[in-house]
Design a protein around this motif. Structure first.
Motif, PDB file in Angstrom:
ATOM      1  N   THR A  63     -26.228   2.270  31.190  1.00  0.00           N
ATOM      2  CA  THR A  63     -25.178   2.541  30.222  1.00  0.00           C
ATOM      3  C   THR A  63     -23.820   2.400  30.902  1.00  0.00           C
ATOM      4  OG1 THR A  63     -25.318   4.927  30.674  1.00  0.00           O
ATOM      5  CG2 THR A  63     -26.597   4.078  28.819  1.00  0.00           C
ATOM      6  N   GLY A  64     -22.798   2.166  30.092  1.00  0.00           N
ATOM      7  CA  GLY A  64     -21.447   1.996  30.629  1.00  0.00           C
ATOM      8  C   GLY A  64     -20.596   1.205  29.658  1.00  0.00           C
ATOM      9  N   ARG A  65     -19.333   1.007  30.003  1.00  0.00           N
ATOM     10  CA  ARG A  65     -18.407   0.299  29.137  1.00  0.00           C
ATOM     11  C   ARG A  65     -18.753  -1.180  29.054  1.00  0.00           C
ATOM     12  NH1 ARG A  65     -13.043   2.588  32.179  1.00  0.00           N
ATOM     13  NH2 ARG A  65     -13.249   4.774  31.631  1.00  0.00           N
ATOM     14  N   VAL A 185     -29.063   4.985  34.760  1.00  0.00           N
ATOM     15  CA  VAL A 185     -27.850   4.913  35.568  1.00  0.00           C
ATOM     16  C   VAL A 185     -26.672   4.657  34.643  1.00  0.00           C
ATOM     17  CG1 VAL A 185     -26.648   3.811  37.476  1.00  0.00           C
ATOM     18  CG2 VAL A 185     -29.146   3.968  37.519  1.00  0.00           C
ATOM     19  N   ASN A 186     -25.674   5.528  34.711  1.00  0.00           N
ATOM     20  CA  ASN A 186     -24.448   5.347  33.926  1.00  0.00           C
ATOM     21  C   ASN A 186     -23.379   4.745  34.824  1.00  0.00           C
ATOM     22  OD1 ASN A 186     -22.690   5.586  31.666  1.00  0.00           O
ATOM     23  ND2 ASN A 186     -21.804   7.418  32.587  1.00  0.00           N
ATOM     24  N   ILE A 187     -22.924   3.550  34.494  1.00  0.00           N
ATOM     25  CA  ILE A 187     -21.936   2.843  35.309  1.00  0.00           C
ATOM     26  C   ILE A 187     -20.539   3.257  34.860  1.00  0.00           C
ATOM     27  CG2 ILE A 187     -21.076   0.597  36.033  1.00  0.00           C
ATOM     28  CD1 ILE A 187     -23.825  -0.570  35.392  1.00  0.00           C
ATOM     29  N   LEU A 188     -19.751   3.744  35.798  1.00  0.00           N
ATOM     30  CA  LEU A 188     -18.405   4.226  35.483  1.00  0.00           C
ATOM     31  C   LEU A 188     -17.336   3.163  35.681  1.00  0.00           C
ATOM     32  CD1 LEU A 188     -18.602   7.724  37.225  1.00  0.00           C
ATOM     33  CD2 LEU A 188     -18.994   7.193  34.818  1.00  0.00           C
ATOM     34  N   ARG A 307     -13.541  10.200  24.354  1.00  0.00           N
ATOM     35  CA  ARG A 307     -12.135   9.985  24.716  1.00  0.00           C
ATOM     36  C   ARG A 307     -11.825  10.608  26.078  1.00  0.00           C
ATOM     37  NH1 ARG A 307      -8.024  10.259  19.557  1.00  0.00           N
ATOM     38  NH2 ARG A 307      -9.010   8.586  18.368  1.00  0.00           N
ATOM     39  N   PHE A 308     -12.313  11.820  26.286  1.00  0.00           N
ATOM     40  CA  PHE A 308     -12.031  12.519  27.540  1.00  0.00           C
ATOM     41  C   PHE A 308     -12.662  11.781  28.715  1.00  0.00           C
ATOM     42  CE2 PHE A 308     -12.739  16.109  30.556  1.00  0.00           C
ATOM     43  CZ  PHE A 308     -11.396  16.390  30.780  1.00  0.00           C
ATOM     44  N   ASN A 309     -13.861  11.266  28.519  1.00  0.00           N
ATOM     45  CA  ASN A 309     -14.541  10.559  29.600  1.00  0.00           C
ATOM     46  C   ASN A 309     -13.805   9.280  29.972  1.00  0.00           C
ATOM     47  OD1 ASN A 309     -16.935  10.428  31.390  1.00  0.00           O
ATOM     48  ND2 ASN A 309     -17.339   8.543  30.260  1.00  0.00           N
ATOM     49  N   GLU A 310     -13.246   8.580  28.983  1.00  0.00           N
ATOM     50  CA  GLU A 310     -12.505   7.357  29.262  1.00  0.00           C
ATOM     51  C   GLU A 310     -11.272   7.645  30.114  1.00  0.00           C
ATOM     52  OE1 GLU A 310     -11.719   5.909  25.379  1.00  0.00           O
ATOM     53  OE2 GLU A 310     -13.602   4.785  25.224  1.00  0.00           O
ATOM     54  N   GLU A 333      -7.319  24.303  29.977  1.00  0.00           N
ATOM     55  CA  GLU A 333      -8.711  24.035  30.329  1.00  0.00           C
ATOM     56  C   GLU A 333      -8.970  22.546  30.431  1.00  0.00           C
ATOM     57  OE1 GLU A 333     -12.195  25.183  31.792  1.00  0.00           O
ATOM     58  OE2 GLU A 333     -10.531  26.478  31.248  1.00  0.00           O
ATOM     59  N   LYS A 334      -8.442  21.747  29.479  1.00  0.00           N
ATOM     60  CA  LYS A 334      -8.652  20.294  29.506  1.00  0.00           C
ATOM     61  C   LYS A 334      -8.016  19.680  30.748  1.00  0.00           C
ATOM     62  CE  LYS A 334     -11.342  20.194  26.822  1.00  0.00           C
ATOM     63  NZ  LYS A 334     -12.680  19.695  27.055  1.00  0.00           N
ATOM     64  N   LEU A 335      -6.801  20.128  31.083  1.00  0.00           N
ATOM     65  CA  LEU A 335      -6.140  19.586  32.269  1.00  0.00           C
ATOM     66  C   LEU A 335      -6.895  19.961  33.540  1.00  0.00           C
ATOM     67  CD1 LEU A 335      -2.347  20.071  31.475  1.00  0.00           C
ATOM     68  CD2 LEU A 335      -3.611  17.922  31.669  1.00  0.00           C
ATOM     69  N   TYR A 336      -7.394  21.189  33.584  1.00  0.00           N
ATOM     70  CA  TYR A 336      -8.176  21.590  34.761  1.00  0.00           C
ATOM     71  C   TYR A 336      -9.441  20.744  34.879  1.00  0.00           C
ATOM     72  CZ  TYR A 336     -11.471  24.022  37.691  1.00  0.00           C
ATOM     73  OH  TYR A 336     -12.393  24.294  38.653  1.00  0.00           O
ATOM     74  N   GLN A 337     -10.136  20.525  33.766  1.00  0.00           N
ATOM     75  CA  GLN A 337     -11.347  19.710  33.798  1.00  0.00           C
ATOM     76  C   GLN A 337     -11.031  18.290  34.263  1.00  0.00           C
ATOM     77  OE1 GLN A 337     -12.758  20.087  29.774  1.00  0.00           O
ATOM     78  NE2 GLN A 337     -13.922  21.937  30.181  1.00  0.00           N
ATOM     79  N   LEU A 338      -9.898  17.760  33.789  1.00  0.00           N
ATOM     80  CA  LEU A 338      -9.488  16.419  34.190  1.00  0.00           C
ATOM     81  C   LEU A 338      -9.176  16.367  35.685  1.00  0.00           C
ATOM     82  CD1 LEU A 338      -8.601  13.529  33.476  1.00  0.00           C
ATOM     83  CD2 LEU A 338      -6.345  14.455  32.881  1.00  0.00           C
ATOM     84  N   PHE A 339      -8.377  17.325  36.148  1.00  0.00           N
ATOM     85  CA  PHE A 339      -8.031  17.377  37.564  1.00  0.00           C
ATOM     86  C   PHE A 339      -9.274  17.572  38.427  1.00  0.00           C
ATOM     87  CE2 PHE A 339      -3.728  17.269  36.524  1.00  0.00           C
ATOM     88  CZ  PHE A 339      -2.912  17.376  37.657  1.00  0.00           C
ATOM     89  N   ASN A 340     -10.123  18.488  38.019  1.00  0.00           N
ATOM     90  CA  ASN A 340     -11.294  18.823  38.827  1.00  0.00           C
ATOM     91  C   ASN A 340     -12.239  17.635  38.965  1.00  0.00           C
ATOM     92  OD1 ASN A 340     -12.734  20.933  40.292  1.00  0.00           O
ATOM     93  ND2 ASN A 340     -14.278  20.752  38.683  1.00  0.00           N
ATOM     94  N   TYR A 341     -12.443  16.909  37.854  1.00  0.00           N
ATOM     95  CA  TYR A 341     -13.338  15.751  37.904  1.00  0.00           C
ATOM     96  C   TYR A 341     -12.781  14.697  38.861  1.00  0.00           C
ATOM     97  CZ  TYR A 341     -16.168  11.773  36.428  1.00  0.00           C
ATOM     98  OH  TYR A 341     -17.024  10.690  36.418  1.00  0.00           O
ATOM     99  N   ARG A 342     -11.497  14.356  38.687  1.00  0.00           N
ATOM    100  CA  ARG A 342     -10.921  13.301  39.524  1.00  0.00           C
ATOM    101  C   ARG A 342     -10.781  13.758  40.980  1.00  0.00           C
ATOM    102  NH1 ARG A 342      -9.283   9.009  36.710  1.00  0.00           N
ATOM    103  NH2 ARG A 342      -7.972   8.282  38.415  1.00  0.00           N
ATOM    104  N   TYR A 343     -10.607  15.040  41.183  1.00  0.00           N
ATOM    105  CA  TYR A 343     -10.538  15.575  42.547  1.00  0.00           C
ATOM    106  C   TYR A 343     -11.882  15.423  43.251  1.00  0.00           C
ATOM    107  CZ  TYR A 343     -10.235  19.116  46.256  1.00  0.00           C
ATOM    108  OH  TYR A 343     -10.276  19.772  47.463  1.00  0.00           O
ATOM    109  N   ASN A 344     -12.954  15.852  42.578  1.00  0.00           N
ATOM    110  CA  ASN A 344     -14.283  15.763  43.179  1.00  0.00           C
ATOM    111  C   ASN A 344     -14.726  14.315  43.369  1.00  0.00           C
ATOM    112  OD1 ASN A 344     -14.721  18.565  43.409  1.00  0.00           O
ATOM    113  ND2 ASN A 344     -15.347  18.699  41.270  1.00  0.00           N
TER     114      ASN A 344
END
Length: 387
Positions: A63-65, A185-188, A307-310, A333-344
């Motif tokens: 799966t993926g774009r 496998v999900n391709i990012l 949308r959030f995943n994109e 909460e949305k900004l934290y989730q965004l920051f946390n994902y890209r940080y990790n």
């Protein structure tokens, strides 16, 4: 005799113009500049597909774009399988359904039952672009019958889709999520063929509004009578942004007063990357949150999760004016989730803010304060007034 058999299998596979898509000409880690998680997901898909092509056991779900590499890997599996002598059918799902519908016409050389059984019982079946078919009751039933038959008999099957698993018909989803049979496998990675449309919602990115803000048009404001330390801070910020644009790794966070040049430098990074065929997602933080909120509308064409995943998986994300958004619990909460994902995931990220780092949400500050990943840049010059 063997070459004739291979030619027959190749014709049966319906690969046609995809015969040049092999493992040898696939880039396992994609384009230069992909984020760590994007490159890793692509390499995982490549290795899993190669292993599947060698064993031809179980199921593989990619799966993926659009343009992320799913069809290339599926075709590479088919091309290798045909060379190994495995009868293979490779069809996009809309073509598969059209192939079945055509069997009802007087011009068909096979009856519907013969054609349906040929697909259902193929030693290797590859269904590309699953989820793009018209969702009629007949189409859903035929696809379920094919998938259910191959699932019960554990027949080697490859499926590619740009649709979230949660959007699949329930009976089909239950089979595709069986870890005993299916490797998923999900391709990012973004669209390899058309990076200018890699985010799926180009209307979100406002980089085009900053087309004139380049490194060449940046002013060091030496004729304004600014103190030396202010001019030095502008020069240092310029050098840091220019170096980052050449090789966007990690994070940079640019802080300064309104009009000090933060957005200009962030846009210059984006425009430089766009000139190299890899445009970023450039978005003002309040606009980003409005875009996510719009997913709650009944007329929205995509879910909040999609949308959030994109946004969070964008190859390069530029967040302008952090700290100007409404400080609701949902927004935080949305900004934290965004920051946390890209940080990790260590995805390249540029942040601008008129706030000092310690004035931001402490959870965001903890990510920005990691010197291993993020560089803080401070512009002490005051806002430009045009004088």
């Amino acid at each position: 005799m063997q070459s004739q058999q291979q030619a027959h299998l190749f014709q049966l596979s319906n690969l046609g113009a995809l015969s040049n898509l092999t493992f040898e000409n696939f880039l396992p880690r994609g384009r230069v500049g992909l984020g760590l998680s994007q490159a890793n997901s692509l390499e995982q898909a490549y290795n899993t597909a190669q292993n599947f092509a060698g064993t031809q056991k179980g199921w593989l779900l990619l799966t993926g774009r659009y343009g992320s590499g799913k069809t290339h890997l599926a075709a590479a599996i088919a091309n290798q399988a045909v060379k190994m002598g495995t009868p293979t059918i490779f069809l996009t799902v809309p073509d598969l359904l059209d192939w079945l519908r055509f069997s009802f016409s007087s011009g068909s050389d096979l009856s519907y039952e013969e054609r349906f059984n040929e697909i259902r019982n193929a030693p290797l079946l590859i269904m590309d672009d699953f989820g793009t078919q018209s969702t009629t009751a007949w189409a859903e039933e035929k696809l379920f019958q094919i998938i259910n038959s191959r699932y019960i008999n554990s027949m080697p099957t490859v499926i590619t889709s740009n649709v979230d698993l949660s959007d699949f018909e329930g009976r089909i989803r239950s089979r595709l999520t069986d870890p005993e049979l299916v490797s998923h496998v999900n391709i990012l990675a973004p669209d390899f063929r058309n990076p200018t449309d890699e985010f799926g919602h180009p209307e979100l990115s406002t980089l085009n509004l900053h087309a004139r803000q380049t490194f060449g048009s940046f002013s060091f404001r030496q004729n304004e009578g600014l103190p030396k330390e202010d001019i030095t801070s502008l020069a240092d910020a310029f050098k840091s942004a220019q170096a980052y644009a050449e090789n966007p790794k990690g994070w940079i966070s640019i802080h300064g007063s309104y009009g000090s040049g933060k957005t200009h430098l962030a846009a210059a990074i984006g425009n430089y990357q766009a000139s190299r065929g890899m445009p970023p997602l450039f978005v003002v933080v309040p606009d980003l949150l409005d875009y996510l909120r719009a997913a709650f509308s009944p007329s929205s064409g995509s879910s909040l999760d999609k949308r959030f995943n994109e946004i969070r998986t964008a190859r390069l994300l530029i967040l302008d004016d952090l700290g100007t958004q409404s400080a609701t619990p949902w927004a935080r909460e949305k900004l934290y989730q965004l920051f946390n994902y890209r940080y990790n995931a260590e995805l390249p990220t540029v942040v601008t803010s008129s706030s000092l780092p310690d004035e931001l949400d402490q959870r965001l500050l903890s990510r920005l304060s990691d010197k291993r990943l993020c560089r803080l840049i401070f512009i002490s010059a005051p806002g430009f007034t045009g004088k």
